[in-house]
Scaffold this active site. Structure first.
Site, PDB file in Angstrom:
ATOM      1  N   ASN A   1      17.458   7.903   3.620  1.00  0.00           N
ATOM      2  CA  ASN A   1      16.866   6.566   3.539  1.00  0.00           C
ATOM      3  C   ASN A   1      15.850   6.302   4.644  1.00  0.00           C
ATOM      4  O   ASN A   1      14.903   5.544   4.440  1.00  0.00           O
ATOM      5  CB  ASN A   1      17.989   5.516   3.602  1.00  0.00           C
ATOM      6  CG  ASN A   1      17.450   4.142   3.881  1.00  0.00           C
ATOM      7  OD1 ASN A   1      16.882   3.494   2.994  1.00  0.00           O
ATOM      8  ND2 ASN A   1      17.577   3.680   5.114  1.00  0.00           N
TER       9      ASN A   1
ATOM     10  N   SER B   1       9.894   5.700  -3.451  1.00  0.00           N
ATOM     11  CA  SER B   1       9.202   4.416  -3.640  1.00  0.00           C
ATOM     12  C   SER B   1       8.291   4.543  -4.851  1.00  0.00           C
ATOM     13  O   SER B   1       7.789   5.635  -5.146  1.00  0.00           O
ATOM     14  CB  SER B   1       8.360   4.093  -2.403  1.00  0.00           C
ATOM     15  OG  SER B   1       7.447   3.050  -2.687  1.00  0.00           O
TER      16      SER B   1
ATOM     17  N   TYR C   1       1.950   7.432   3.506  1.00  0.00           N
ATOM     18  CA  TYR C   1       3.275   6.989   3.034  1.00  0.00           C
ATOM     19  C   TYR C   1       3.480   7.413   1.582  1.00  0.00           C
ATOM     20  O   TYR C   1       4.529   7.942   1.215  1.00  0.00           O
ATOM     21  CB  TYR C   1       3.354   5.464   3.161  1.00  0.00           C
ATOM     22  CG  TYR C   1       4.657   4.860   2.697  1.00  0.00           C
ATOM     23  CD1 TYR C   1       5.785   4.871   3.514  1.00  0.00           C
ATOM     24  CD2 TYR C   1       4.761   4.248   1.442  1.00  0.00           C
ATOM     25  CE1 TYR C   1       6.978   4.302   3.095  1.00  0.00           C
ATOM     26  CE2 TYR C   1       5.948   3.680   1.022  1.00  0.00           C
ATOM     27  CZ  TYR C   1       7.057   3.708   1.842  1.00  0.00           C
ATOM     28  OH  TYR C   1       8.233   3.150   1.415  1.00  0.00           O
TER      29      TYR C   1
ATOM     30  N   LYS D   1       6.345   9.989   0.000  1.00  0.00           N
ATOM     31  CA  LYS D   1       7.310   9.645  -1.048  1.00  0.00           C
ATOM     32  C   LYS D   1       7.141  10.543  -2.277  1.00  0.00           C
ATOM     33  O   LYS D   1       8.133  10.908  -2.924  1.00  0.00           O
ATOM     34  CB  LYS D   1       7.167   8.164  -1.427  1.00  0.00           C
ATOM     35  CG  LYS D   1       7.522   7.210  -0.299  1.00  0.00           C
ATOM     36  CD  LYS D   1       8.956   7.413   0.190  1.00  0.00           C
ATOM     37  CE  LYS D   1       9.379   6.387   1.229  1.00  0.00           C
ATOM     38  NZ  LYS D   1      10.753   6.601   1.726  1.00  0.00           N
TER      39      LYS D   1
ATOM     40  N   GLY E   1      19.061   6.009   8.765  1.00  0.00           N
ATOM     41  CA  GLY E   1      18.375   4.725   8.918  1.00  0.00           C
ATOM     42  C   GLY E   1      19.222   3.557   8.459  1.00  0.00           C
ATOM     43  O   GLY E   1      18.731   2.664   7.763  1.00  0.00           O
TER      44      GLY E   1
ATOM     45  N   ALA F   1       2.023   9.856   0.024  1.00  0.00           N
ATOM     46  CA  ALA F   1       2.188  11.321  -0.018  1.00  0.00           C
ATOM     47  C   ALA F   1       3.606  11.705   0.383  1.00  0.00           C
ATOM     48  O   ALA F   1       4.211  12.609  -0.216  1.00  0.00           O
ATOM     49  CB  ALA F   1       1.176  11.985   0.909  1.00  0.00           C
TER      50      ALA F   1
ATOM     51  N   SER G   1      20.647   1.059  10.152  1.00  0.00           N
ATOM     52  CA  SER G   1      20.826  -0.102  11.047  1.00  0.00           C
ATOM     53  C   SER G   1      20.165  -1.368  10.525  1.00  0.00           C
ATOM     54  O   SER G   1      20.417  -2.456  11.027  1.00  0.00           O
ATOM     55  CB  SER G   1      20.300   0.227  12.448  1.00  0.00           C
ATOM     56  OG  SER G   1      18.904   0.444  12.387  1.00  0.00           O
TER      57      SER G   1
END
Lengths: 242, 81
Positions: A84, A137, A150, A154, A8, A152, A10
């Site tokens: 990432n 996070s 989200y 992380k 990831g 869960a 970009s």
């Protein structure tokens, strides 16, 4: 030269990590769904940089990506991978479509597991040390309304970090998570002004985080100085979870 | 079959000697984790190394239990057939 793979890369934090590592003389390969102008610019600037189109969360594509990236990096042996790539989708779980949960976990969690697996296979076959860094996070440990899946994903990453650290420590392979707080990136741009102000007010440093607050820790965890740090989730959040 | 047997024994010996320990005699009945100075990561290294050398992955469709050198040879022989 050491080769580091960043998923990831970009935009957002991923792009900042890529730029930081290139400036630190690493050979860097990254992937994303789409190539953009930032990638074009880096490709024209650095012969030590390469980009691949990959759907993170697809096991076959991940294996192929790592194989191609390592072939491209040639004599620069794989030293580290940075998991990432991730997506955030917001919604109260009671009405959150299961298909959205599935795709989020596929990218954020399965994708990271697949990449870690490929990296470990290379570290083992090279009989070499290595580094795995998972971008987690604070929401993984604290939770956040509307971000259950989200959160869960992380929390899952942090569990992956701890398990892999135990499993691979005896080969001098370290595995750590970095848990940023609220960053001023595209992913946080959907926050309402009221929410932004509330977060800033509650943060002891009185601002949102910036990608440049995170990249030096990535650099440190990749360095020789961090060889005895493993299994940790390191928070960088301006003190909001303090 | 003979090649696979030689390859597996040769790679097993290499992994053990690279750890800086003496390699005992490896027989078909040697159990990787009980009779040889190997741990689970050494065994994973062997499997990855064999996949790189042969292109075969007997575990693609799920876990398969093996303990001895002979059982591992059989798994690769089946995968190769």
């Amino acid at each position: 030269m050491k080769h580091v793979i960043v998923t990831g890369g970009s935009k957002g934090l991923g792009l900042a990590i890529v730029k930081y590592l290139l400036s630190e003389n690493y050979t860097v390969s990254t992937c994303s769904r789409e190539r953009n102008s930032a990638i074009d610019e880096l490709l024209s600037q650095y012969s030590t940089f390469q980009w691949f189109q990959v759907e993170i969360g697809n096991a076959e594509q991940t294996a192929e990506f790592v194989r191609k990236a390592c072939t491209w990096a040639n004599e620069a042996k794989l030293w580290g991978v940075i998991n990432n790539a991730g997506i955030a989708k917001e919604g109260i779980l009671a009405t959150f479509p299961n298909i959205e949960t599935d795709s989020l976990l596929q990218i954020n969690l399965h994708g990271a597991i697949y990449l870690a697996r490929e990296a470990l296979r290379i570290f083992l076959s090279q009989n070499s040390a290595g580094r795995i860094i998972n971008i987690s996070s604070i929401i993984g440990s604290r939770g956040y309304t509307g971000l259950a899946a989200y959160s869960a994903s992380k929390a899952g990453l942090d569990g992956l970090t701890r398990a892999l650290a135990r499993e691979n420590g005896r080969r001098n392979i370290t595995v750590n998570s970095i848990a940023p707080g609220y960053l001023d990136t595209e992913m946080s741009s959907t926050l309402s002004d009221k929410k932004r102000e509330q977060i800033i007010r509650r943060t002891p440093m009185h601002r949102l985080g910036h990608v440049d607050d995170i990249t030096p820790l990535v650099g440190f965890l990749l360095s020789d100085g961090a060889s005895f740090i493993t299994g940790q989730t390191i928070t960088i959040d301006g003190g909001i979870t303090n | 079959m003979k090649n696979l047997k030689n390859l597996i024994i040769e790679k097993t010996r290499k992994i053990i000697t690279e750890k800086g320990v003496d390699c005992p005699t490896i027989t078909l009945n040697s159990e990787f984790l009980n009779d040889l100075p190997m741990d689970s990561l050494d065994l994973a290294t062997l499997i990855v190394s064999l996949e790189i050398s042969t292109g075969l992955d007997p575990f693609r469709d799920g876990f398969k239990t093996f303990h001895t050198v002979d059982e591992l040879i059989n798994l690769y022989t089946e995968a190769n057939s």
